[in-house]
Design a protein around this motif. Structure first.
Motif, mmCIF file in Angstrom:
data_model
loop_
_atom_site.group_PDB
_atom_site.id
_atom_site.type_symbol
_atom_site.label_atom_id
_atom_site.label_comp_id
_atom_site.label_asym_id
_atom_site.label_seq_id
_atom_site.Cartn_x
_atom_site.Cartn_y
_atom_site.Cartn_z
ATOM 1 N N GLU A 1 0.872 -1.178 0.148
ATOM 2 C CA GLU A 1 -0.045 -0.020 -0.179
ATOM 3 C C GLU A 1 0.777 1.372 -0.024
ATOM 4 O O GLU A 1 0.048 2.456 -0.143
ATOM 5 N N GLY A 2 2.153 0.963 0.205
ATOM 6 C CA GLY A 2 2.954 2.231 0.159
ATOM 7 C C GLY A 2 3.340 2.830 1.600
ATOM 8 O O GLY A 2 3.812 3.820 1.728
ATOM 9 N N ALA A 3 3.134 1.776 2.622
ATOM 10 C CA ALA A 3 3.570 2.166 3.915
ATOM 11 C C ALA A 3 4.973 1.852 4.280
ATOM 12 O O ALA A 3 5.423 0.871 3.696
ATOM 13 N N LEU A 4 5.668 2.267 5.107
ATOM 14 C CA LEU A 4 6.677 2.015 5.890
ATOM 15 C C LEU A 4 6.277 1.446 7.050
ATOM 16 O O LEU A 4 5.863 2.110 8.006
ATOM 17 N N VAL A 5 6.670 -0.110 7.341
ATOM 18 C CA VAL A 5 6.537 -0.408 8.529
ATOM 19 C C VAL A 5 7.587 -1.505 9.119
ATOM 20 O O VAL A 5 8.076 -2.131 8.277
ATOM 21 N N THR B 1 14.105 -7.667 37.437
ATOM 22 C CA THR B 1 14.942 -6.477 37.317
ATOM 23 C C THR B 1 14.691 -5.485 36.266
ATOM 24 O O THR B 1 14.864 -4.325 36.092
ATOM 25 N N GLY B 2 13.846 -6.196 35.189
ATOM 26 C CA GLY B 2 13.607 -5.354 34.165
ATOM 27 C C GLY B 2 12.792 -5.815 33.126
ATOM 28 O O GLY B 2 12.120 -6.978 33.432
ATOM 29 N N ALA B 3 12.680 -5.178 31.910
ATOM 30 C CA ALA B 3 11.777 -5.826 30.950
ATOM 31 C C ALA B 3 12.354 -5.242 29.434
ATOM 32 O O ALA B 3 13.044 -4.350 29.336
ATOM 33 N N SER B 4 11.738 -6.011 28.311
ATOM 34 C CA SER B 4 11.911 -5.383 27.010
ATOM 35 C C SER B 4 10.727 -4.483 26.608
ATOM 36 O O SER B 4 9.957 -4.498 27.145
ATOM 37 N N LEU B 5 11.213 -3.603 25.468
ATOM 38 C CA LEU B 5 10.357 -2.559 24.943
ATOM 39 C C LEU B 5 10.347 -3.134 23.388
ATOM 40 O O LEU B 5 11.409 -2.998 22.890
ATOM 41 N N TYR B 6 9.261 -3.297 22.955
ATOM 42 C CA TYR B 6 9.111 -3.767 21.362
ATOM 43 C C TYR B 6 8.102 -2.784 20.774
ATOM 44 O O TYR B 6 7.218 -2.397 20.927
ATOM 45 N N PHE B 7 9.000 -1.916 19.675
ATOM 46 C CA PHE B 7 8.253 -0.844 19.088
ATOM 47 C C PHE B 7 7.960 -1.260 17.719
ATOM 48 O O PHE B 7 8.926 -2.004 17.079
ATOM 49 N N THR B 8 6.726 -0.718 17.191
ATOM 50 C CA THR B 8 6.623 -1.043 15.740
ATOM 51 C C THR B 8 6.097 0.246 15.160
ATOM 52 O O THR B 8 5.565 1.080 15.799
ATOM 53 N N VAL B 9 6.748 0.512 14.132
ATOM 54 C CA VAL B 9 6.793 1.883 13.414
ATOM 55 C C VAL B 9 5.946 1.851 11.970
ATOM 56 O O VAL B 9 6.223 1.004 11.279
ATOM 57 N N ILE B 10 4.765 2.690 11.720
ATOM 58 C CA ILE B 10 4.286 2.951 10.613
ATOM 59 C C ILE B 10 3.977 4.309 10.142
ATOM 60 O O ILE B 10 3.546 4.975 10.850
#
Length: 527
Positions: free
Chosen positions: A396-400, A444-453
């Protein structure tokens, strides 16, 4: 459906997963893309749609292997296990990051191996590595091929050593509850082999359909059920490594005080020190029941407090995942209604085994609202379809694209804000939607997972590289690690060196020089 019911996906260049599995974007998602300024690329001159799969190159701008090089390779594995045709080489080019896919679609043939070699035993792998320096061949280990950080794109010319034929369950020790698996066994195949004996590995990363045992070990993989089963590097109790100078076997006992644990030096080494040919892993009885459900919290901060309390004080479920407000609204948990989420934030918990009401009590006490099994089951049955969304979004022309990090609990809020702001700033000309979730937790901590569109710019490869550089800098400044489970490859190499410091880099270089003095193994990867 369980993970052992899934088939191994025969990955094809330029498009994720099984080509027969097509996910269409729902109307709500298409409307949301318009709001981001995403426009479908124009049709080709002949009226056909813009290409959705890889544009196979018609030629390769470099010479073929020499006669002595081919003779050496065939002398080790046989001529039938050396492939130098264009299709075989194209199928082993790069991995599955978004920039990889965009370059595939453009027919970019750089990073293509000169040949693909399929050894059938550990001894053949060792012999290949021992001789490659003498015939001037660099080597890239390959099993699942699912790298998203440039782990299969070294500097210079190379051959690919595909471990496809090393696909056996060698031994299952029911007394010790360990299994010896060859490195080329794919995730679903490993689960089926273990399920026949009543066991499970319990390792289910989102790349599960295509990834392999060797890749799990080489990249320190972490699966969705890590809260209950642990990361893959925690499952490994022994391994066999082929290097250009010989074989290393590690793991005489489950734990030892006999010097540093060299298993941990090999795990995460991404093929730079040697090729892992088999691993001994901890296994557990296959669960006879499973339970998944969704929980709602008013805000990400409230949900974060709740999951931290579970991670630190228990009782932990097998799966523990928390989406932020944006990801909840987009509703990645259900590809069929993408964009149809509700307010607040969504947490998913899952149990391999009996449901533990004490976990629910802790979530309720933290302000959570039990949404029942519906959201949990929807997520469980649809999670392997989520990666298939990227291809129609690109069409569709998105950057993901995605990126991930981890930090101590006290740094998580600031880290999340810093990375989000860095991505929004770097992509200001194509304003992005930035989604985030936690899917791996520790005391003691955690992960962060990012999705960008966002909308693709004229040069989407450079567009993402600029955004990723900004995110990497934000991660470093906020005290996070450059990767929690995707690995280093080439994409994270500079940031990784900054993270560990020059003296540590020298130590790793010394290890590589000892095991791989001629530098034939994955040159430019990791160090």
């Amino acid at each position: 459906m369980t993970e052992s019911d899934l088939p191994v996906a025969q990955l094809t260049p330029g498009r994720w997963g099984d080509p027969a599995q097509v996910v269409e974007l729902p109307t709500a998602a298409l409307e949301a893309l318009k709001q981001l300024g995403v426009h479908r690329p124009p049709a080709e001159p002949d009226g056909a749609a813009a290409p959705a799969a890889a544009s196979r190159p018609s030629a390769v701008d470099r010479p073929e292997l020499t006669g002595p090089q081919l003779a050496f390779l065939t002398s080790i594995v046989g001529s039938e296990h050396v492939k130098s045709d264009l299709d075989s080489r194209w199928a082993h080019t790069r991995g599955y990051s978004t920039t990889d896919l965009l370059r595939f679609r453009a027919g970019d043939a750089s990073d293509m191996p000169d040949a693909v070699v399929y050894p059938g035993t550990h001894d053949e792998v060792a012999a290949l590595l021992a001789g490659c320096a003498f015939v001037s061949l660099a080597v890239v280990p390959y099993s699942g091929g699912t790298s998203v950080v440039g782990g299969l794109a070294p500097s210079g010319r190379f051959i690919t050593v595909d471990l496809l034929r090393l696909d056996q369950l060698v031994e299952l020790d029911e007394v010790s509850r360990t299994a010896t698996l060859q490195a080329g066994v794919r995730g679903p195949a490993a689960e089926r082999l273990l399920a026949e004996r009543g066991y499970t590995l319990g390792h289910f990363p989102q790349s599960y359909e295509g990834a392999s045992i060797g890749g799990y070990a080489a990249a320190r993989s972490s699966g969705q059920s890590s809260a209950g089963y642990g990361r893959f590097d925690q499952m490994v109790v022994g391994l066999t490594l082929a290097t250009p100078r010989g074989t290393i076997e590690l793991g005489r006992a489950p734990m030892s005080a006999a010097g540093p644990d060299l298993r941990q030096l090999v795990l995460g080494s991404e093929g730079a020190f040697g090729i892992i040919t088999s691993v001994v892993v901890r296994i557990r009885p296959r669960p006879t029941e499973r339970h998944f459900e969704g929980w709602r919290f008013d805000s990400f901060d409230a949900g974060l407090t709740a999951v931290r309390r579970l991670a630190q004080d228990g009782p932990l479920p097998t799966v523990l995942r928390l989406s932020d407000e944006v990801e909840t609204a987009v509703n990645l948990a259900d590809p069929d209604v993408l964009g149809g989420g509700s307010g607040g934030v969504l947490a998913i918990i899952g149990f391999d085994g009996p449901y533990n009401p004490a976990t629910a009590d802790a979530l309720t006490a933290a302000g959570g609202q039990n949404l029942g099994e519906g959201p949990g089951e929807t997520w469980r049955t649809g999670r392997y379809r989520a990666p298939y969304l990227r291809d129609p979004l690109l069409d569709e022309g998105a950057l993901v694209e995605t990126l991930e990090t981890a930090a101590f609990w006290s740094r998580i809020p600031a880290l999340k804000t810093a990375v989000t702001e860095a991505l929004v700033g770097a992509l200001s000309t194509t304003p992005p939607l930035v989604l985030c979730h936690i899917s791996h937790v520790y005391e003691t901590g955690a992960s962060l997972y990012f999705t960008v569109i966002c909308a693709q710019a004229a040069d989407p490869v450079e567009q993402w590289r600029t955004a990723k550089y900004a995110a990497n800098q934000a991660i470093a400044d906020a005290g996070g690690t450059i990767s929690h489970h995707h690995g280093v490859g080439t994409d994270h190499r500079t940031a990784y060196h900054s993270e560990i410091g020059s003296l540590a880099v020298e130590a790793l270089q010394a290890v590589k020089h000892t095991l791989d003095p001629d530098g034939v193994l994955n040159p430019g990867i990791l160090i």
